[in-house]
Design a protein around this motif. Structure first.
Motif, PDB file in Angstrom:
ATOM      1  N   LEU A  50      -7.999  15.870 -10.024  1.00 19.39           N
ATOM      2  CA  LEU A  50      -9.039  16.893  -9.999  1.00 19.39           C
ATOM      3  C   LEU A  50      -9.059  17.687 -11.299  1.00 19.39           C
ATOM      4  O   LEU A  50     -10.129  17.925 -11.886  1.00 19.39           O
ATOM      5  CB  LEU A  50      -8.712  17.798  -8.809  1.00 19.39           C
TER       6      LEU A  50
ATOM      7  N   ASP B 260     -11.758  20.626  -1.683  1.00 19.57           N
ATOM      8  CA  ASP B 260     -11.408  20.249  -3.049  1.00 19.57           C
ATOM      9  C   ASP B 260     -12.535  20.582  -4.020  1.00 19.57           C
ATOM     10  O   ASP B 260     -12.294  20.987  -5.161  1.00 19.57           O
ATOM     11  CB  ASP B 260     -11.129  18.742  -3.116  1.00 19.57           C
ATOM     12  N   ASP B 261     -13.751  20.405  -3.542  1.00 20.21           N
ATOM     13  CA  ASP B 261     -14.893  20.646  -4.412  1.00 20.21           C
ATOM     14  C   ASP B 261     -14.955  22.114  -4.835  1.00 20.21           C
ATOM     15  O   ASP B 261     -15.340  22.434  -5.959  1.00 20.21           O
ATOM     16  CB  ASP B 261     -16.180  20.249  -3.682  1.00 20.21           C
TER      17      ASP B 261
ATOM     18  N   GLU C 278      -3.571  25.243  -0.462  1.00 16.62           N
ATOM     19  CA  GLU C 278      -3.357  24.564   0.822  1.00 16.62           C
ATOM     20  C   GLU C 278      -3.266  25.552   1.973  1.00 16.62           C
ATOM     21  O   GLU C 278      -3.650  25.241   3.093  1.00 16.62           O
ATOM     22  CB  GLU C 278      -2.075  23.703   0.801  1.00 16.62           C
TER      23      GLU C 278
ATOM     24  N   THR D 172      -1.804  25.423 -10.248  1.00 20.83           N
ATOM     25  CA  THR D 172      -2.777  24.374  -9.949  1.00 20.83           C
ATOM     26  C   THR D 172      -2.745  23.282 -11.005  1.00 20.83           C
ATOM     27  O   THR D 172      -2.754  22.096 -10.693  1.00 20.83           O
ATOM     28  CB  THR D 172      -4.193  24.975  -9.883  1.00 20.83           C
TER      29      THR D 172
ATOM     30  N   ARG E 240     -12.541  22.523  -7.537  1.00 22.81           N
ATOM     31  CA  ARG E 240     -13.083  21.906  -8.747  1.00 22.81           C
ATOM     32  C   ARG E 240     -14.027  22.875  -9.466  1.00 22.81           C
ATOM     33  O   ARG E 240     -13.915  23.099 -10.675  1.00 22.81           O
ATOM     34  CB  ARG E 240     -13.848  20.636  -8.351  1.00 22.81           C
TER      35      ARG E 240
ATOM     36  N   HIS F 207      -2.894  17.775  -7.647  1.00 23.27           N
ATOM     37  CA  HIS F 207      -4.200  18.194  -8.142  1.00 23.27           C
ATOM     38  C   HIS F 207      -4.539  17.504  -9.458  1.00 23.27           C
ATOM     39  O   HIS F 207      -5.574  17.779 -10.046  1.00 23.27           O
ATOM     40  CB  HIS F 207      -4.222  19.710  -8.359  1.00 23.27           C
TER      41      HIS F 207
END
Lengths: 181, 181, 181, 181
Positions: free
Chosen positions: D104, D40-41, D14, D95, D44, D101
């Motif tokens: 994800l 976010d991607d 963040e 994470t 990921r 999260h």
DNA sequence: CATGAATGAGGTTTCATTCAT
DNA sequence: GATGAATGAAACCTCATTCAT
């Protein structure tokens, strides 16, 4: 920057918000922060731009041969700036005076100290050419009177006879000097 | 009020918070609002107190017979105030200049307009006694120089030879006047 | 603080806003800043409060004579905290781990370092009483297993047989020790 | 991705901005969005890349015949990853733990569930080969201890004797097993 | 006369994301 | 592929002011 300048001049720095500035400039708030790191940074840039204008005055004084005309350039520059941009001058003077802006102002001024040296040199030369044998001693008083004219005009524009006083000032400093010197 | 004055002088009006003031004065926030209607009101009172001090200067000038000594009173008052309360003068000048305080300042000044009239009368009398036949015409220039000394000192205290310039100023205005006149 | 704790546990520290906290607590945003200097400060206080709870555990272990029962206190404390406050533990572990909170966490821990020394002393005494002649050497492994149980449970609560593993852990460390020791 | 990984590891997800990432990578912000749908991607993809590395470990364990050596592979992998990439492990653990999260992470893990099954199968085989008749029951405790070593090291790298504990762990699980088994 | 908890509007700043070029 | 200007929602935080006690 133009919007910021106008608003700072009208409402003062602290009283002007970023919202004020950006909505007057018709841009988004975010854009302001794309170009300026902070509100202070905008002020910094404005001061820098202002100081750059000094160069023009110095140039014009250097180009002029006659001491009397150089004096007139100096005084009329002052009169013009005051009558055409009263708020602007007011803003500049208060900004330079305020302690909380001291650091910012100092930094902006140090970015080209030769400018102030050049102006001072011109003024000294002017006084010498006008017949003062102790130009260094006279300079502070000379400057004080000019600066004081600015102040009294800004404090009460309608009550201060700027043009007359300017004329009187020129006369006093050119007494006994041939008009074509 | 003392706390407020000190903080306003050091940090400026907008930058000083009520919390700053009350915690320096070691009183509660509520108490400040018991005595003052608002933050602006504190400033108003401070300005009023300051203007009251003018009366003392006027009185001293009235009491003195010698014109030269009256001139010295004026100049030394200026020098003393500057050297002893640099920040204070800076704060006052900026406050009086700033447009956003204009209403407040105007109101405070109108509460006793005779004060300014009295000061002006004293200054005119001084110039006349010093030998100026057109005192009204001279006055603005006279004042400008004094005011300018204040400004240049405030802008750069260490770089402006306040005492010397004051002395030069007195000399210039007393040239050809008997010391005991 | 309760609202903050719940929200931090559910959504994480950075993702939780002051608005979230104050509207859940049904107070104004300003009030939060009346009591806490910053969002970080709220976290600081929460951590402090959490660390204070350690004292209770230490006390209970000190009071109990039987080593086996002391071991059971330790394990059941862990199980209870996890099953009753899964989110809370998750939040604490991540907070303590995250580098950006390191300073804050360290400072909170240093406010009473004797606490950690006391806990370590209790754990060493426990291992010694359970028959380990090299308690110092065993301690890290002992702790690792406990800590690992926490982690695996938090990573996948439904997939980790917390009670069974806790029981197995107790059995392994009490093998060969009389139940009433 | 490398820039993102480094920054996430150092400052957290963040707290890292797209600007941070792109300026470190010396590309434009637009380019990042050309390759990744969102911040976010990026996360990921990083997680996916990390999970891919698991395959290598599984492969190496499958290839090794000796159970003791397989255990050593597992432990030394853990030790190496921790000592060589402390921040990275810290970031991964937090994470995976953080609730916000969860979706994800879960999605990334479900993209090849067979991987986790394979790892678990290897671990079960390892425990069985090491002489545990109830490998299923032992596995959680076995894993907990390993995971706990990671945690305690990450919480206080200088205070946790990772190598010693790793060695002790290996000894404990190989007691009574011939070195060449 | 005195306190300080409480408010809430509004300030500066940040940042993921979009989009014309 | 690549840029970076532009957006706007939303974040943290400040502060003059009120008010119950």
């Amino acid at each position: 920057m133009a919007s910021a300048r106008e608003l700072f001049e009208q409402k003062g720095f602290e009283t002007t918000t970023i919202d004020d500035i950006t909505s007057r400039a018709q841009v988004s708030k975010g854009l302001a922060y794309h170009y300026f790191r902070s509100k202070d940074d905008i002020l910094r840039e404005l001061i820098r731009a202002r100081l750059d204008e000094l160069d023009d005055l110095i140039e014009r004084m250097r180009a002029e041969k006659s001491a009397v005309r150089r004096l007139r350039i100096l005084v009329s520059q002052l009169v013009t700036e005051l009558t055409e941009g009263e708020d602007r001058q007011r803003f500049l003077v208060t900004t330079f005076l305020q302690k909380q802006h001291h650091k910012l102002v100092t930094k902006a001024m140090q970015q080209s100290p030769e400018r102030f040296a050049a102006l001072q040199a011109e003024e000294l030369r002017l006084l010498a050419d006008l017949g003062h044998n102790e130009a260094e001693k006279e300079l502070p008083l000379f400057r004080a009177t000019l600066q004081g004219m600015v102040m009294l005009y800004l404090l009460n524009p309608h009550g201060f006879p700027l043009h007359d006083v300017g004329e009187l000032f020129v006369q006093r400093y050119t007494k006994g000097v041939a008009q074509n010197d």
